[in-house]
Enzyme design. Structure first.
Site, PDB file in Angstrom:
ATOM      1  N   ALA A  68       0.867  -1.177   0.000  1.00 22.02           N
ATOM      2  CA  ALA A  68       0.000   0.000   0.000  1.00 22.02           C
ATOM      3  C   ALA A  68       0.904   1.228   0.000  1.00 22.02           C
ATOM      4  O   ALA A  68       2.055   1.172   0.450  1.00 22.02           O
ATOM      5  CB  ALA A  68      -0.890  -0.023   1.232  1.00 22.02           C
ATOM      6  N   GLY A 113       0.541  -4.813   1.030  1.00 23.42           N
ATOM      7  CA  GLY A 113      -0.686  -4.867   0.233  1.00 23.42           C
ATOM      8  C   GLY A 113      -0.486  -5.584  -1.099  1.00 23.42           C
ATOM      9  O   GLY A 113      -1.447  -6.120  -1.660  1.00 23.42           O
ATOM     10  N   GLU A 116      -0.834  -9.178  -0.282  1.00 24.67           N
ATOM     11  CA  GLU A 116      -2.265  -9.413  -0.034  1.00 24.67           C
ATOM     12  C   GLU A 116      -3.040  -9.468  -1.352  1.00 24.67           C
ATOM     13  O   GLU A 116      -3.967 -10.271  -1.510  1.00 24.67           O
ATOM     14  CB  GLU A 116      -2.801  -8.311   0.895  1.00 24.67           C
ATOM     15  CG  GLU A 116      -2.196  -8.434   2.288  1.00 24.67           C
ATOM     16  CD  GLU A 116      -2.353  -7.173   3.131  1.00 24.67           C
ATOM     17  OE1 GLU A 116      -1.947  -6.088   2.677  1.00 24.67           O
ATOM     18  OE2 GLU A 116      -2.879  -7.274   4.247  1.00 24.67           O
ATOM     19  N   GLU A 136       4.553  -4.747   7.297  1.00 22.69           N
ATOM     20  CA  GLU A 136       3.773  -3.653   7.909  1.00 22.69           C
ATOM     21  C   GLU A 136       4.197  -3.326   9.330  1.00 22.69           C
ATOM     22  O   GLU A 136       4.189  -2.159   9.737  1.00 22.69           O
ATOM     23  CB  GLU A 136       2.274  -3.986   7.896  1.00 22.69           C
ATOM     24  CG  GLU A 136       1.619  -3.933   6.524  1.00 22.69           C
ATOM     25  CD  GLU A 136       1.654  -5.260   5.778  1.00 22.69           C
ATOM     26  OE1 GLU A 136       2.451  -6.154   6.151  1.00 22.69           O
ATOM     27  OE2 GLU A 136       0.889  -5.402   4.815  1.00 22.69           O
TER      28      GLU A 136
HETATM   29  N1  CAA Z   1       4.575   3.159  -0.941  1.00 21.61           N
HETATM   30  C1  CAA Z   1       4.924   4.287  -1.548  1.00 21.61           C
HETATM   31  N2  CAA Z   1       6.060   4.417  -2.268  1.00 21.61           N
HETATM   32  C2  CAA Z   1       6.846   3.333  -2.355  1.00 21.61           C
HETATM   33  C3  CAA Z   1       6.532   2.111  -1.761  1.00 21.61           C
HETATM   34  C4  CAA Z   1       5.311   2.041  -1.012  1.00 21.61           C
HETATM   35  N3  CAA Z   1       4.894   0.914  -0.437  1.00 21.61           N
HETATM   36  N4  CAA Z   1       7.514   1.230  -2.014  1.00 21.61           N
HETATM   37  C5  CAA Z   1       8.419   1.886  -2.759  1.00 21.61           C
HETATM   38  N5  CAA Z   1       8.021   3.151  -2.968  1.00 21.61           N
HETATM   39  C6  CAA Z   1       8.705   4.210  -3.732  1.00 21.61           C
HETATM   40  C7  CAA Z   1       9.875   4.754  -2.963  1.00 21.61           C
HETATM   41  O1  CAA Z   1       9.443   5.757  -2.047  1.00 21.61           O
HETATM   42  C8  CAA Z   1      10.708   5.320  -4.090  1.00 21.61           C
HETATM   43  O2  CAA Z   1      10.169   6.560  -4.490  1.00 21.61           O
HETATM   44  P1  CAA Z   1      11.138   7.803  -4.825  1.00 21.61           P
HETATM   45  O3  CAA Z   1      11.974   7.325  -5.987  1.00 21.61           O
HETATM   46  O4  CAA Z   1      10.183   8.894  -5.186  1.00 21.61           O
HETATM   47  O5  CAA Z   1      11.934   8.059  -3.607  1.00 21.61           O
HETATM   48  C9  CAA Z   1      10.498   4.331  -5.210  1.00 21.61           C
HETATM   49  O6  CAA Z   1       9.278   3.637  -4.898  1.00 21.61           O
HETATM   50  C10 CAA Z   1      11.579   3.277  -5.321  1.00 21.61           C
HETATM   51  O7  CAA Z   1      11.730   2.684  -4.041  1.00 21.61           O
HETATM   52  P2  CAA Z   1      13.144   2.580  -3.296  1.00 21.61           P
HETATM   53  O8  CAA Z   1      14.021   3.707  -3.675  1.00 21.61           O
HETATM   54  O9  CAA Z   1      12.872   2.386  -1.848  1.00 21.61           O
HETATM   55  O10 CAA Z   1      13.727   1.249  -3.970  1.00 21.61           O
HETATM   56  P3  CAA Z   1      14.741   0.220  -3.301  1.00 21.61           P
HETATM   57  O11 CAA Z   1      15.152  -0.709  -4.407  1.00 21.61           O
HETATM   58  O12 CAA Z   1      15.788   0.893  -2.540  1.00 21.61           O
HETATM   59  O13 CAA Z   1      13.851  -0.616  -2.243  1.00 21.61           O
HETATM   60  C11 CAA Z   1      11.894  -1.782  -1.486  1.00 21.61           C
HETATM   61  C12 CAA Z   1      12.761  -1.388  -2.701  1.00 21.61           C
HETATM   62  C13 CAA Z   1      12.665  -2.764  -0.596  1.00 21.61           C
HETATM   63  C14 CAA Z   1      10.651  -2.485  -2.026  1.00 21.61           C
HETATM   64  C15 CAA Z   1      11.517  -0.517  -0.681  1.00 21.61           C
HETATM   65  O14 CAA Z   1      10.997   0.442  -1.586  1.00 21.61           O
HETATM   66  C16 CAA Z   1      10.493  -0.745   0.380  1.00 21.61           C
HETATM   67  O15 CAA Z   1      10.809  -1.265   1.437  1.00 21.61           O
HETATM   68  N6  CAA Z   1       9.218  -0.354   0.133  1.00 21.61           N
HETATM   69  C17 CAA Z   1       8.172  -0.408   1.134  1.00 21.61           C
HETATM   70  C18 CAA Z   1       7.682  -1.841   1.331  1.00 21.61           C
HETATM   71  C19 CAA Z   1       6.609  -1.868   2.395  1.00 21.61           C
HETATM   72  O16 CAA Z   1       6.842  -1.544   3.560  1.00 21.61           O
HETATM   73  N7  CAA Z   1       5.401  -2.281   2.020  1.00 21.61           N
HETATM   74  C20 CAA Z   1       4.259  -2.373   2.926  1.00 21.61           C
HETATM   75  C21 CAA Z   1       3.454  -1.103   2.864  1.00 21.61           C
HETATM   76  S1  CAA Z   1       2.229  -1.017   4.118  1.00 21.61           S
HETATM   77  C22 CAA Z   1       0.925  -1.936   3.553  1.00 21.61           C
HETATM   78  O17 CAA Z   1       0.993  -2.554   2.497  1.00 21.61           O
HETATM   79  C23 CAA Z   1      -0.279  -1.927   4.432  1.00 21.61           C
HETATM   80  C24 CAA Z   1      -1.351  -2.851   4.071  1.00 21.61           C
HETATM   81  O18 CAA Z   1      -1.259  -4.060   4.264  1.00 21.61           O
HETATM   82  C25 CAA Z   1      -2.584  -2.335   3.549  1.00 21.61           C
END
Ligand code: CAA
Length: 262
Positions: A68, A113, A116, A136
């Protein structure tokens, strides 16, 4: 081809459609717009004449869906978070209840998400570069689009607890081992693998496929006796349609069955 905001729908072959979440710069993260587009896309698909299998994937080479959208969630109030979770839940239920099989093609990060979303599909095919996780808790929240429920039902309570409480990612080989995904292949072969499943499904009776999908999903939440009663009813119902006549006649006449969508 049909376009929705941050989402594309394309017919790849007769009966086989591909739905691509198209926000690669944000690793296809699910915000309200993408979730609404998914609802619109599946409603649109339901109106089409020739839909036998849907492949669901993410644009770019890095991610299926990285979760998400954290930027969108950061300042949400509890009320807004509830509405966001309800919208996500609606998407997952729509896919699970869609009368045509939906196959997740997981081509990279499949997190939160995103995991999911994949879990709401009928099965998951993954590239060997894919990774899965429910991170999360590191963000101060539990999963919100059904992860605590579907993951535990699919891989069992122990693996679900381990993934969700540690928040650690697992690779495709481990996902296959715990039966989170069905098959793993090289990235260049993932679409072809999805198509090969789609073609096999498309050759079968769409009515029977829809009934079988419904029985399996509903049966997960029923006791065995009630689930078997429901199977008897839908088995009997299938004898009122043309597909049962065509399928059995074709078998007995030693020819291939031809099923049309009713
Ligand atoms: N939401 C919003 N933006 C996201 C994102 C997310 N879940 N995941 C990645 N992005 C964005 C980053 O902010 C980045 O944007 P910018 O270039 O504008 O800075 C871009 O995508 C590329 O990401 P990274 O620079 O972080 O890429 P990376 O290769 O260094 O890392 C990754 C990749 C390990 C997937 C890392 O991006 C990450 O950890 N993302 C978040 C994963 C996460 O925590 N997901 C769970 C979200 S909460 C949820 O899903 C709740 C639910 O159940 C409903």
């Amino acid at each position: 081809m049909a376009s929705f905001t941050d989402l594309q729908l394309e017919q790849l072959e007769p009966g086989i459609w591909c739905c691509t979440i198209d926000r690669p710069k944000a690793l296809n993260a699910l915000n309200g717009t993408v979730l609404s587009s998914l609802l619109e896309a599946f409603a649109w698909l339901q109106q089409q004449d020739d839909v036998r299998a849907v492949l669901l994937t993410g644009a770019g080479e890095k991610a299926f869906v990285a979760g998400a959208d954290i930027a969108a969630m950061q300042t949400m109030t509890p009320l807004q978070a509830r509405e966001f979770s309800q919208l996500g839940m609606q998407v997952m239920a729509t896919i699970e209840q869609f009368p045509v099989p939906v196959i997740a093609l997981v081509n990279g990060y499949c997190l939160g998400g995103g995991c999911e979303l994949a879990l709401s599909c009928d099965f998951i095919l993954a590239s060997d570069t894919a990774s899965f996780g429910q991170p999360e808790v590191a963000l101060g929240i539990p999963p919100g689009f059904g992860g605590t429920q579907r993951l535990a039902r699919i891989v069992g309570k122990n693996h679900a607890l381990s993934m969700i409480l540690t928040g650690e990612r697992i690779n495709a080989a481990e996902a296959l081992r715990i039966q989170l995904c069905n098959q793993v292949t090289e990235p260049s072969q993932l679409l072809e693998l999805g198509l090969s499943y789609g073609r096999k499904i498309a050759a079968n009776s769409p009515t029977a496929v829809a009934l079988a999908k419904e029985l399996i999903h509903k049966g997960q939440n029923l006791d065995l006796q009630y689930g078997c009663q429901m199977e008897t009813e839908l088995f009997a119902l299938s004898f009122s349609g043309a597909d049962q006549t065509e399928g059995m006649t074709a078998f007995l006449k030693r020819r291939s069955a031809t099923f049309s969508l009713s």
